[in-house]
Enzyme design. Structure first.
Site, PDB file in Angstrom:
ATOM      1  N   LYS A   1     -37.043 -60.101 -14.423  1.00 20.52           N
ATOM      2  CA  LYS A   1     -35.770 -59.691 -13.820  1.00 20.52           C
ATOM      3  C   LYS A   1     -35.616 -58.176 -13.848  1.00 20.52           C
ATOM      4  O   LYS A   1     -35.258 -57.553 -12.848  1.00 20.52           O
ATOM      5  CB  LYS A   1     -34.601 -60.362 -14.555  1.00 20.52           C
ATOM      6  CG  LYS A   1     -33.221 -59.992 -13.999  1.00 20.52           C
ATOM      7  CD  LYS A   1     -32.150 -60.918 -14.516  1.00 20.52           C
ATOM      8  CE  LYS A   1     -31.695 -60.563 -15.915  1.00 20.52           C
ATOM      9  NZ  LYS A   1     -30.733 -59.429 -15.917  1.00 20.52           N
TER      10      LYS A   1
ATOM     11  N   ARG B   1     -35.625 -52.972 -10.716  1.00 25.04           N
ATOM     12  CA  ARG B   1     -36.084 -51.586 -10.588  1.00 25.04           C
ATOM     13  C   ARG B   1     -37.012 -51.412  -9.391  1.00 25.04           C
ATOM     14  O   ARG B   1     -36.932 -50.404  -8.677  1.00 25.04           O
ATOM     15  CB  ARG B   1     -36.760 -51.148 -11.889  1.00 25.04           C
ATOM     16  CG  ARG B   1     -35.772 -50.901 -13.022  1.00 25.04           C
ATOM     17  CD  ARG B   1     -36.431 -50.944 -14.392  1.00 25.04           C
ATOM     18  NE  ARG B   1     -35.503 -50.592 -15.458  1.00 25.04           N
ATOM     19  CZ  ARG B   1     -34.581 -51.412 -15.950  1.00 25.04           C
ATOM     20  NH1 ARG B   1     -34.453 -52.637 -15.450  1.00 25.04           N
ATOM     21  NH2 ARG B   1     -33.782 -51.010 -16.929  1.00 25.04           N
TER      22      ARG B   1
ATOM     23  N   GLY C   1     -24.675 -56.671 -14.601  1.00 24.85           N
ATOM     24  CA  GLY C   1     -24.544 -55.338 -15.164  1.00 24.85           C
ATOM     25  C   GLY C   1     -25.659 -54.414 -14.728  1.00 24.85           C
ATOM     26  O   GLY C   1     -25.430 -53.227 -14.453  1.00 24.85           O
TER      27      GLY C   1
ATOM     28  N   ARG D   1     -16.937 -54.613 -18.271  1.00 22.31           N
ATOM     29  CA  ARG D   1     -18.145 -53.976 -18.798  1.00 22.31           C
ATOM     30  C   ARG D   1     -18.131 -52.495 -18.426  1.00 22.31           C
ATOM     31  O   ARG D   1     -17.970 -52.133 -17.260  1.00 22.31           O
ATOM     32  CB  ARG D   1     -19.390 -54.687 -18.265  1.00 22.31           C
ATOM     33  CG  ARG D   1     -19.416 -56.155 -18.674  1.00 22.31           C
ATOM     34  CD  ARG D   1     -20.594 -56.913 -18.115  1.00 22.31           C
ATOM     35  NE  ARG D   1     -21.844 -56.498 -18.746  1.00 22.31           N
ATOM     36  CZ  ARG D   1     -23.022 -57.035 -18.441  1.00 22.31           C
ATOM     37  NH1 ARG D   1     -23.104 -57.986 -17.512  1.00 22.31           N
ATOM     38  NH2 ARG D   1     -24.117 -56.622 -19.055  1.00 22.31           N
TER      39      ARG D   1
ATOM     40  N   SER E   1     -25.518 -48.696 -23.791  1.00 24.68           N
ATOM     41  CA  SER E   1     -26.411 -49.350 -22.829  1.00 24.68           C
ATOM     42  C   SER E   1     -27.469 -48.369 -22.351  1.00 24.68           C
ATOM     43  O   SER E   1     -27.134 -47.293 -21.833  1.00 24.68           O
ATOM     44  CB  SER E   1     -25.625 -49.882 -21.622  1.00 24.68           C
ATOM     45  OG  SER E   1     -26.523 -50.373 -20.643  1.00 24.68           O
TER      46      SER E   1
ATOM     47  N   ASP F   1     -31.576 -58.941 -25.943  1.00 29.16           N
ATOM     48  CA  ASP F   1     -31.573 -60.217 -25.226  1.00 29.16           C
ATOM     49  C   ASP F   1     -32.217 -61.338 -26.034  1.00 29.16           C
ATOM     50  O   ASP F   1     -32.039 -62.524 -25.719  1.00 29.16           O
ATOM     51  CB  ASP F   1     -32.306 -60.073 -23.887  1.00 29.16           C
ATOM     52  CG  ASP F   1     -31.481 -59.333 -22.850  1.00 29.16           C
ATOM     53  OD1 ASP F   1     -30.264 -59.167 -23.067  1.00 29.16           O
ATOM     54  OD2 ASP F   1     -32.046 -58.911 -21.823  1.00 29.16           O
TER      55      ASP F   1
ATOM     56  N   LYS G   1     -21.856 -57.781 -23.007  1.00 32.42           N
ATOM     57  CA  LYS G   1     -22.816 -58.385 -22.076  1.00 32.42           C
ATOM     58  C   LYS G   1     -22.076 -59.410 -21.200  1.00 32.42           C
ATOM     59  O   LYS G   1     -20.862 -59.327 -21.037  1.00 32.42           O
ATOM     60  CB  LYS G   1     -23.958 -59.037 -22.859  1.00 32.42           C
ATOM     61  CG  LYS G   1     -24.863 -58.040 -23.561  1.00 32.42           C
ATOM     62  CD  LYS G   1     -25.788 -57.347 -22.572  1.00 32.42           C
ATOM     63  CE  LYS G   1     -26.880 -56.573 -23.275  1.00 32.42           C
ATOM     64  NZ  LYS G   1     -27.840 -55.983 -22.300  1.00 32.42           N
TER      65      LYS G   1
ATOM     66  N   ARG H   1     -21.673 -61.771 -26.857  1.00 32.12           N
ATOM     67  CA  ARG H   1     -22.746 -62.665 -27.298  1.00 32.12           C
ATOM     68  C   ARG H   1     -22.711 -62.936 -28.794  1.00 32.12           C
ATOM     69  O   ARG H   1     -23.127 -64.016 -29.228  1.00 32.12           O
ATOM     70  CB  ARG H   1     -24.113 -62.097 -26.897  1.00 32.12           C
ATOM     71  CG  ARG H   1     -24.469 -62.401 -25.475  1.00 32.12           C
ATOM     72  CD  ARG H   1     -25.930 -62.237 -25.163  1.00 32.12           C
ATOM     73  NE  ARG H   1     -26.118 -62.447 -23.724  1.00 32.12           N
ATOM     74  CZ  ARG H   1     -26.935 -61.754 -22.966  1.00 32.12           C
ATOM     75  NH1 ARG H   1     -27.674 -60.795 -23.487  1.00 32.12           N
ATOM     76  NH2 ARG H   1     -27.046 -62.017 -21.676  1.00 32.12           N
TER      77      ARG H   1
ATOM     78  N   LYS I   1     -28.817 -67.257 -13.054  1.00 35.81           N
ATOM     79  CA  LYS I   1     -28.699 -65.797 -13.098  1.00 35.81           C
ATOM     80  C   LYS I   1     -30.052 -65.125 -13.299  1.00 35.81           C
ATOM     81  O   LYS I   1     -30.324 -64.066 -12.728  1.00 35.81           O
ATOM     82  CB  LYS I   1     -27.736 -65.406 -14.223  1.00 35.81           C
ATOM     83  CG  LYS I   1     -27.491 -63.905 -14.367  1.00 35.81           C
ATOM     84  CD  LYS I   1     -26.512 -63.635 -15.488  1.00 35.81           C
ATOM     85  CE  LYS I   1     -26.315 -62.151 -15.727  1.00 35.81           C
ATOM     86  NZ  LYS I   1     -25.618 -61.480 -14.615  1.00 35.81           N
TER      87      LYS I   1
END
Length: 423
Positions: free
Chosen positions: A21, A26, A92, A120, A166, A310, A337, A341, A409
């Protein structure tokens, strides 16, 4: 949709993992900035990456999905003026990177998203890009979506990025820097959250012909203007998605081979394999993938997971079945997130009867006491919560994942792949 998980032991499976992902996001954006067309092979086709692609189309980029690839044609003028707001769902990554991308061109762009995305933060990114001449208007709450980008291109100069919450803020500035009117010196405050994703961004910039110099641990100098090169790109398999399959082997005393994966991966989450080894698993790299073998008996760990947040839900599930107390530290940024979480994992572990304590920046989990839940597992609209707790259901009966479709997602074929663990 609700999914009921049946316990199983001694899993033995060979499973294919979809494209990354993070790399797909990118690759799409760097292709949009390029001087020629690009072909991206093995892209992840999921809710988040589709959001990025659709946003680029609104900005005038040609995006054509084909079986196993996507073709990206950059516009002759950066960018086209969208007739409507660009809606980013709950992505995000799309949000942070696209704000910077929009600022490299000319136009007036409004970005918005789901209610959770509006919670966020983007203020550190906005502040950094304003140092390079960008203009923004947060139309409701300062530092949050909905937000207008009044774009006239970026000037050169020095910029300081606060990426402690982040690393996407830093990745966004770095990706945009070559498009500025003059050299950009990018410095950042440390520690950077999820720094391996920043390293991924720099590596991909280099692969597309961008020159830069990292002369300090927290500074990169980017000559500008430069143009990204088009061409062909192959997206490696997603280590974050693979982690649920590795965890299934670890938890059930199984043997799982995931492919195609390489020890030379750009993804920091591949280091989760080292954690599995610490917990007692055997990890072996093979010609086209990696094999995880476990007895099912796991050791507790005490870990700083700032660089791979993650992996926290997955590790929390393994810790719930390990022989002792595990601690996960330095991941306060997980509270902003797709869900909070830390709170979500703690709450759902409680449904499994797992003693745990939510810390300001992490979790403390006492393993060995998990029982069948009396109510469904709520993923809190978070794909990683749903997939991690599905793994728990392989060990204890009665686990039902509510809103199971949320996995789309990042891993749309998760449930089909998960079923193959039983074959």
């Amino acid at each position: 949709m609700r999914k009921t998980i049946e316990p199983i032991s001694g899993i033995k499976a060979q499973l294919s993992v979809p494209g990354s992902k993070s790399i797909t996001h990118r690759a799409l954006m760097l292709a949009a900035l390029a001087d020629d067309e690009s072909e991206i092979r093995n892209p992840l086709v999921a809710d988040d990456t589709t959001i990025t692609a659709d946003a680029l189309v609104q900005m005038g980029v040609g995006v054509q999905w084909k079986p196993g690839s996507v073709l990206v044609a950059p516009p002759s003028k950066r960018w086209s003026q969208p007739s409507e707001p660009i809606l980013l769902g709950n992505s995000g990554t799309s949000t942070r990177l696209l704000l910077a991308l929009a600022a490299t061109g000319v136009g007036d762009f409004t970005f918005d998203g789901a209610p959770r995305l509006r919670q966020r933060p983007v203020k550190p990114l906005v502040s950094a890009l304003e140092m390079l001449g960008a203009r923004f208007d947060c139309t409701e709450t300062d530092g949050f979506l909905p937000l207008r980008v009044i774009a006239h291109g970026l000037s050169g100069g020095k910029v300081l990025v606060d990426a402690r919450q982040s690393g996407q803020f830093l990745s966004a500035v770095l990706m945009a820097a070559p498009c500025a009117g003059g050299e950009v010196t990018v410095e950042w405050l440390e520690p950077v959250a999820s720094y391996p994703y920043v390293a991924m961004t720099l590596a991909m910039m280099g692969e597309r012909g961008i020159d830069f110099r990292k002369d300090r641990a927290n500074r990169v100098i980017v000559p500008a203007p430069q143009r990204y090169a088009g061409g062909r790109w192959t997206v490696e398999a997603d280590c974050s998605s693979a982690s649920y399959l590795w965890a299934a082997a670890a938890l059930t005393g199984g043997d799982v081979l995931t492919h195609p994966l390489s020890p030379d991966s750009l993804q920091g989450d591949c280091r989760f394999l080292g954690i599995l080894e610490r917990m007692g698993c055997r990890v072996t790299w093979e010609e086209d993938g990696v094999r995880v073998v476990s007895s099912g008996e796991l050791r507790p760990v005490d870990l700083d997971l700032n660089e791979m947040p993650d992996m926290v839900p997955t590790l929390a599930i393994l810790a719930a079945f390990a022989g002792g107390v595990s601690r996960i530290r330095n991941v306060a940024h997980l509270r902003v997130k797709e869900s909070d979480r830390l709170q979500a994992v703690s709450s759902e572990l409680g449904k499994l009867g797992v003693p745990n304590r939510e810390l300001p920046d992490g979790l403390e989990i006492r393993g060995g006491a998990a029982t069948s839940p009396k109510v469904g597992i709520d993923p809190h609209d978070d794909h990683r919560i749903a997939m991690a707790f599905a793994v728990a259901g392989l060990r204890v009966g009665g686990v039902e994942i509510e809103d199971a479709e949320v996995v789309a997602k990042s891993f749309p074929t998760f449930w089909e792949t998960f079923e193959k663990l039983k074959s």
